[in-house]
Design a protein around this motif. Structure first.
Motif, PDB file in Angstrom:
ATOM      1  N   LYS A 298       0.825  -1.217   0.000  1.00  0.00           N
ATOM      2  CA  LYS A 298       0.000   0.000   0.000  1.00  0.00           C
ATOM      3  C   LYS A 298       0.856   1.264   0.000  1.00  0.00           C
ATOM      4  CE  LYS A 298      -3.990  -1.807   2.485  1.00  0.00           C
ATOM      5  NZ  LYS A 298      -4.777  -1.684   3.727  1.00  0.00           N
ATOM      6  N   ALA A 299       1.992   1.218   0.669  1.00  0.00           N
ATOM      7  CA  ALA A 299       2.865   2.391   0.787  1.00  0.00           C
ATOM      8  C   ALA A 299       3.795   2.569  -0.418  1.00  0.00           C
ATOM      9  CB  ALA A 299       3.699   2.281   2.062  1.00  0.00           C
ATOM     10  N   SER A 300       3.823   1.602  -1.300  1.00  0.00           N
ATOM     11  CA  SER A 300       4.729   1.631  -2.445  1.00  0.00           C
ATOM     12  C   SER A 300       4.392   2.764  -3.406  1.00  0.00           C
ATOM     13  CB  SER A 300       4.658   0.300  -3.195  1.00  0.00           C
ATOM     14  OG  SER A 300       5.453   0.345  -4.361  1.00  0.00           O
ATOM     15  N   ASP A 301       5.433   3.311  -4.030  1.00  0.00           N
ATOM     16  CA  ASP A 301       5.254   4.305  -5.090  1.00  0.00           C
ATOM     17  C   ASP A 301       4.825   3.643  -6.396  1.00  0.00           C
ATOM     18  OD1 ASP A 301       5.991   6.410  -3.424  1.00  0.00           O
ATOM     19  OD2 ASP A 301       8.115   6.227  -3.942  1.00  0.00           O
ATOM     20  N   GLU A 302       5.016   2.337  -6.489  1.00  0.00           N
ATOM     21  CA  GLU A 302       4.665   1.581  -7.698  1.00  0.00           C
ATOM     22  C   GLU A 302       3.163   1.307  -7.690  1.00  0.00           C
ATOM     23  OE1 GLU A 302       4.262  -0.008 -10.972  1.00  0.00           O
ATOM     24  OE2 GLU A 302       6.385   0.396 -10.589  1.00  0.00           O
ATOM     25  N   LYS A 303       2.463   1.821  -8.674  1.00  0.00           N
ATOM     26  CA  LYS A 303       1.004   1.674  -8.735  1.00  0.00           C
ATOM     27  C   LYS A 303       0.561   0.217  -8.823  1.00  0.00           C
ATOM     28  CE  LYS A 303       0.083   6.192 -10.340  1.00  0.00           C
ATOM     29  NZ  LYS A 303      -0.036   7.187 -11.187  1.00  0.00           N
ATOM     30  N   LEU A 304       1.351  -0.626  -9.464  1.00  0.00           N
ATOM     31  CA  LEU A 304       0.977  -2.039  -9.549  1.00  0.00           C
ATOM     32  C   LEU A 304       1.015  -2.717  -8.184  1.00  0.00           C
ATOM     33  CD1 LEU A 304       2.588  -3.099 -12.924  1.00  0.00           C
ATOM     34  CD2 LEU A 304       0.169  -3.081 -12.362  1.00  0.00           C
ATOM     35  N   CYS A 305       1.873  -2.246  -7.292  1.00  0.00           N
ATOM     36  CA  CYS A 305       1.888  -2.796  -5.925  1.00  0.00           C
ATOM     37  C   CYS A 305       0.612  -2.404  -5.190  1.00  0.00           C
ATOM     38  CB  CYS A 305       3.125  -2.323  -5.165  1.00  0.00           C
ATOM     39  SG  CYS A 305       4.637  -3.168  -5.670  1.00  0.00           S
ATOM     40  N   ALA A 306       0.173  -1.169  -5.380  1.00  0.00           N
ATOM     41  CA  ALA A 306      -1.093  -0.734  -4.771  1.00  0.00           C
ATOM     42  C   ALA A 306      -2.253  -1.546  -5.334  1.00  0.00           C
ATOM     43  CB  ALA A 306      -1.306   0.754  -5.015  1.00  0.00           C
ATOM     44  N   LEU A 307      -2.197  -1.864  -6.620  1.00  0.00           N
ATOM     45  CA  LEU A 307      -3.229  -2.702  -7.242  1.00  0.00           C
ATOM     46  C   LEU A 307      -3.231  -4.099  -6.629  1.00  0.00           C
ATOM     47  CD1 LEU A 307      -5.389  -3.264  -9.430  1.00  0.00           C
ATOM     48  CD2 LEU A 307      -3.490  -3.864 -10.950  1.00  0.00           C
ATOM     49  N   VAL A 308      -2.043  -4.654  -6.444  1.00  0.00           N
ATOM     50  CA  VAL A 308      -1.930  -5.974  -5.823  1.00  0.00           C
ATOM     51  C   VAL A 308      -2.542  -5.943  -4.423  1.00  0.00           C
ATOM     52  CG1 VAL A 308      -0.289  -7.655  -4.883  1.00  0.00           C
ATOM     53  CG2 VAL A 308       0.043  -6.745  -7.192  1.00  0.00           C
ATOM     54  N   ALA A 309      -2.244  -4.901  -3.657  1.00  0.00           N
ATOM     55  CA  ALA A 309      -2.804  -4.778  -2.306  1.00  0.00           C
ATOM     56  C   ALA A 309      -4.327  -4.718  -2.359  1.00  0.00           C
ATOM     57  CB  ALA A 309      -2.242  -3.536  -1.614  1.00  0.00           C
ATOM     58  N   ALA A 310      -4.859  -3.945  -3.280  1.00  0.00           N
ATOM     59  CA  ALA A 310      -6.308  -3.818  -3.402  1.00  0.00           C
ATOM     60  C   ALA A 310      -6.949  -5.146  -3.801  1.00  0.00           C
ATOM     61  CB  ALA A 310      -6.656  -2.735  -4.425  1.00  0.00           C
ATOM     62  N   LYS A 311      -6.318  -5.870  -4.704  1.00  0.00           N
ATOM     63  CA  LYS A 311      -6.860  -7.164  -5.118  1.00  0.00           C
ATOM     64  C   LYS A 311      -6.832  -8.168  -3.965  1.00  0.00           C
ATOM     65  CE  LYS A 311      -6.526  -8.015  -9.826  1.00  0.00           C
ATOM     66  NZ  LYS A 311      -5.801  -8.571 -10.964  1.00  0.00           N
ATOM     67  N   ILE A 312      -5.758  -8.138  -3.191  1.00  0.00           N
ATOM     68  CA  ILE A 312      -5.658  -9.034  -2.036  1.00  0.00           C
ATOM     69  C   ILE A 312      -6.768  -8.708  -1.037  1.00  0.00           C
ATOM     70  CG2 ILE A 312      -4.268  -9.589  -0.004  1.00  0.00           C
ATOM     71  CD1 ILE A 312      -1.786  -9.356  -1.881  1.00  0.00           C
TER      72      ILE A 312
END
Length: 105
Positions: free
Chosen positions: A75-89
């Motif tokens: 969630k704290a990552s600057d990488e948008k795909l990491c935020a997407l992964v967090a949201a999907k999880i």
């Protein structure tokens, strides 16, 4: 259940919702190479670990040694795909067969 690094790489790619081609382009890797890794015809090379780690450092423990995936780090990552992964999880959209639930913190 222990997964091979190629299976973990596939889990990461599927969590991101990317095709093999999109994932390969994102990491400047060959799509055929990604396919071979995911299908257990090749092992993940040091260079490939490095490219994933440079782009997605939050996911390298999981990829490298089946370590934890820390939701707060995603969630704290600057990488948008990491935020997407967090949201999907969080939404329970975890690909079947990868047993990611065991690695979530």
């Amino acid at each position: 259940m222990r997964l091979r690094a190629g299976e973990r790489l596939k889990a990461i790619r599927e969590l991101m919702g990317l095709t093999r081609e999109e994932f390969a382009n994102l990491l400047s890797l060959d799509m055929i190479r990604i396919s071979n890794i995911e299908q257990k015809r090749a092992k993940v090379a040091e260079e490939e670990f490095e490219k994933v780690g440079q782009r997605f450092p939050e996911l390298i423990p999981y990829l490298a040694y089946e370590g934890d995936i820390v939701l707060a780090d995603l969630k704290a990552s600057d990488e948008k795909l990491c935020a997407l992964v967090a949201a999907k999880i969080e939404a329970g959209q975890i690909p079947r067969g990868f047993h990611l639930e065991e690695n979530l913190k």
